[in-house]
Motif scaffolding. Structure first.
Motif, short mmCIF file in Angstrom:
data_model
loop_
_atom_site.label_atom_id
_atom_site.label_comp_id
_atom_site.label_asym_id
_atom_site.label_seq_id
_atom_site.Cartn_x
_atom_site.Cartn_y
_atom_site.Cartn_z
N ALA A 24 0.74 -1.07 0.00
CA ALA A 24 -0.10 0.13 0.03
C ALA A 24 0.92 1.12 0.14
N VAL A 25 0.59 2.28 -0.66
CA VAL A 25 1.45 3.34 -0.85
C VAL A 25 1.37 4.21 0.56
N GLY A 26 2.51 4.86 1.07
CA GLY A 26 2.44 5.33 2.14
C GLY A 26 1.76 6.80 2.06
N ALA A 27 1.66 7.13 3.44
CA ALA A 27 0.94 8.27 3.76
C ALA A 27 1.66 9.48 2.44
N GLU A 28 2.93 9.78 2.57
CA GLU A 28 3.49 10.66 2.27
C GLU A 28 4.31 10.17 0.72
N GLN A 29 3.62 9.04 0.08
CA GLN A 29 4.31 8.40 -0.87
C GLN A 29 3.35 8.90 -2.11
N VAL A 30 4.16 8.86 -3.30
CA VAL A 30 3.22 8.71 -4.57
C VAL A 30 3.65 7.55 -5.55
N ASP A 31 2.69 7.07 -6.37
CA ASP A 31 3.32 6.13 -7.15
C ASP A 31 3.17 6.46 -8.61
N VAL A 32 4.18 6.47 -9.54
CA VAL A 32 4.29 7.10 -10.87
C VAL A 32 4.33 6.02 -11.84
N ASN A 33 3.41 6.19 -12.84
CA ASN A 33 3.47 5.34 -13.92
C ASN A 33 4.47 5.94 -14.99
N VAL A 34 5.50 5.12 -15.19
CA VAL A 34 6.93 5.63 -16.06
C VAL A 34 6.29 5.68 -17.70
N ILE A 35 6.40 6.88 -17.97
CA ILE A 35 6.17 7.07 -19.53
C ILE A 35 7.52 6.88 -20.22
N ASN A 36 8.58 7.35 -19.77
CA ASN A 36 10.04 7.12 -20.46
C ASN A 36 11.07 7.29 -19.02
N CYS A 37 12.27 6.83 -19.38
CA CYS A 37 13.44 6.90 -18.53
C CYS A 37 14.72 7.11 -19.25
N GLY A 38 15.44 8.03 -18.94
CA GLY A 38 16.76 7.80 -19.57
C GLY A 38 17.76 7.12 -18.97
N ILE A 39 18.84 6.65 -19.51
CA ILE A 39 19.89 5.94 -19.15
C ILE A 39 21.05 7.09 -18.84
N CYS A 40 21.73 6.77 -17.68
CA CYS A 40 22.59 7.64 -17.25
C CYS A 40 23.87 6.72 -16.99
N HIS A 41 25.07 7.11 -17.18
CA HIS A 41 26.17 6.32 -17.06
C HIS A 41 26.26 5.74 -15.59
N SER A 42 25.68 6.41 -14.61
CA SER A 42 25.57 6.24 -13.13
C SER A 42 24.73 4.79 -13.06
N ASP A 43 23.91 4.40 -13.99
CA ASP A 43 23.11 3.37 -13.95
C ASP A 43 24.13 2.15 -14.36
N LEU A 44 24.88 2.23 -15.28
CA LEU A 44 26.02 1.57 -15.75
C LEU A 44 26.77 0.93 -14.26
N SER A 45 27.30 2.10 -13.58
CA SER A 45 28.07 2.06 -12.27
C SER A 45 27.24 1.06 -11.34
N MET A 46 26.04 1.44 -11.36
CA MET A 46 25.51 0.79 -10.18
C MET A 46 25.20 -0.99 -10.68
N ILE A 47 24.81 -1.01 -12.06
CA ILE A 47 24.79 -2.39 -12.46
C ILE A 47 25.87 -3.33 -12.22
N ASN A 48 27.17 -2.53 -12.23
CA ASN A 48 28.54 -3.31 -12.39
C ASN A 48 28.98 -3.19 -11.11
N ASN A 49 28.47 -2.51 -10.07
CA ASN A 49 28.76 -2.37 -8.59
C ASN A 49 30.11 -1.78 -8.42
N ASP A 50 30.47 -0.63 -9.25
CA ASP A 50 31.72 0.21 -9.46
C ASP A 50 31.94 0.70 -8.07
N TRP A 51 30.80 1.12 -7.45
CA TRP A 51 30.95 2.05 -6.26
C TRP A 51 30.89 1.18 -4.94
N GLY A 52 30.65 -0.04 -5.29
CA GLY A 52 30.60 -1.05 -3.99
C GLY A 52 29.26 -0.78 -3.12
N MET A 53 28.11 -0.38 -3.91
CA MET A 53 27.03 -0.24 -3.00
C MET A 53 25.84 -0.72 -3.43
#
Length: 334
Positions: A24-53
């Motif tokens: 259930a959505v929290g009291a201060e939260q919103v759910d967003v229907n994704v129309i589109n989403c950019g790809i950032c190099h940070s996505d690659l870094s996170m996929i590959n765990n380059d930053w260990g997090m």
């Protein structure tokens, strides 16, 4: 709600279809229907765990354009049906000194859209209402996504450094971040020097807003602009000859870094001391500044140069980015 997404189950793995349940959505939260989403190099870094997090499975995606489809009973500022953007952050405590001072992006307990929760390579995403940034009417929804990360990442330093329209400034690295920095600084009124190691890019770099292109591998060209720049923004994530760029700064000039350089930066102390120069860095920006940036973009028709892929071709899009072929930001469309 059942969310359909694409996730990586380990470093360097391809993304595969993945589904999960949102409670259930929290009291201060919103759910967003994704129309589109950019790809950032940070996505690659996170996929590959380059930053260990990275926690797996990970659903990347933090340059989200969408529509609010559900809202908790304590949500403010946005409502069901509103078009919003969601970037790197999805929540902050709203009570610490930084949040109360308007610097929500510096909150020590800020929640990341793709850290500890699932991101926008999906049909829905959830966030705190304060980080669902209302989009100004008339903004190009197809191109606005990368502004939520790449855009605010290079806009915030302009504000932090107090850049003036009369300043002569420089941008290092004319890629996904750098080309947006050129557009911003050009409309700011600055004389903009672009540092690039690729002479084939000169014509397109000038068209993006640069007034001069300097070959960053040519010591003679660097020497010609020594002591002339009030502000230099580094968007690259590699080790550079830092002293050469510090020498290009005028007295009291500011070198600002937004590139995630993993190695320690060797900064000669006297390069700073003798000219009262400074070196700084920053993450993205607050929700308020992000909204201001979007309004600035709409006013001046500033958008990233983008390529589009359907969400179903997310792996092909990531490979396109990783191979260095993207010009200059990629948007995945649902």
């Amino acid at each position: 709600m059942n969310v359909s997404a694409y996730a990586a189950n380990g470093p360097h793995e391809k993304l595969t279809p993945f589904s999960y349940e949102l409670g259930a959505v929290g009291a201060e939260q919103v759910d967003v229907n994704v129309i589109n989403c950019g790809i950032c190099h940070s996505d690659l870094s996170m996929i590959n765990n380059d930053w260990g997090m990275t926690a797996y499975p990970i659903v990347p995606g933090h340059e989200i354009i969408g529509e609010v489809v559900a809202a908790g009973n304590a949500v403010k500022n946005v409502k069901v049906g509103d078009k919003v953007g969601v970037g790197w952050f999805s929540g902050s405590c709203m009570s610490c000194h930084e949040c109360m001072d308007g610097a929500h992006h510096l909150c020590s307990s800020a929640e990341l859209t793709i850290g500890g929760r699932h991101g926008g390579f999906a049909d829905h995403v959830r966030c705190h209402w304060s980080w669902a940034i209302p989009l100004p009417e008339g903004i190009n929804l197809d191109k606005a996504g990368p502004l939520l990360c790449g855009g605010i990442t290079v806009f915030n330093p302009i504000i932090i450094a107090g850049v003036k329209a009369t300043d002569k400034v420089g941008v290092i690295g004319i890629g996904g971040l750098g080309h947006l920095a050129l557009k911003f600084l050009n409309k700011w009124g600055c004389e903009v020097i672009a540092f690039s190691s690729n002479p084939d890019k000169k014509k397109s770099i000038m068209e993006m807003g640069a007034t001069q292109v300097v070959d960053s591998r040519n010591p003679e060209e660097l020497a010609k602009i020594a002591g002339s720049l009030s502000f230099i923004l580094n968007t690259t994530n590699v080790t550079l000859d830092w002293n050469s760029y510090l020498a290009a700064l005028a007295p009291r000039g500011k070198f600002h870094n937004v590139g995630a350089v993993l190695e320690p930066m060797a900064i000669p102390a006297f390069s700073l001391i003798t000219g009262e120069k400074s070196v700084a860095g920053s993450p993205l920006g607050s929700p308020a500044l992000t909204r201001t940036m979007l309004e600035f973009c709409l006013r001046h028709d500033i958008y990233p140069i983008t390529e589009e892929f359907p969400m179903s071709q997310v792996n092909e899009a990531l490979q396109h980015l990783e191979s260095g072929k993207a010009r200059f930001r990629i948007v995945l469309k649902n």
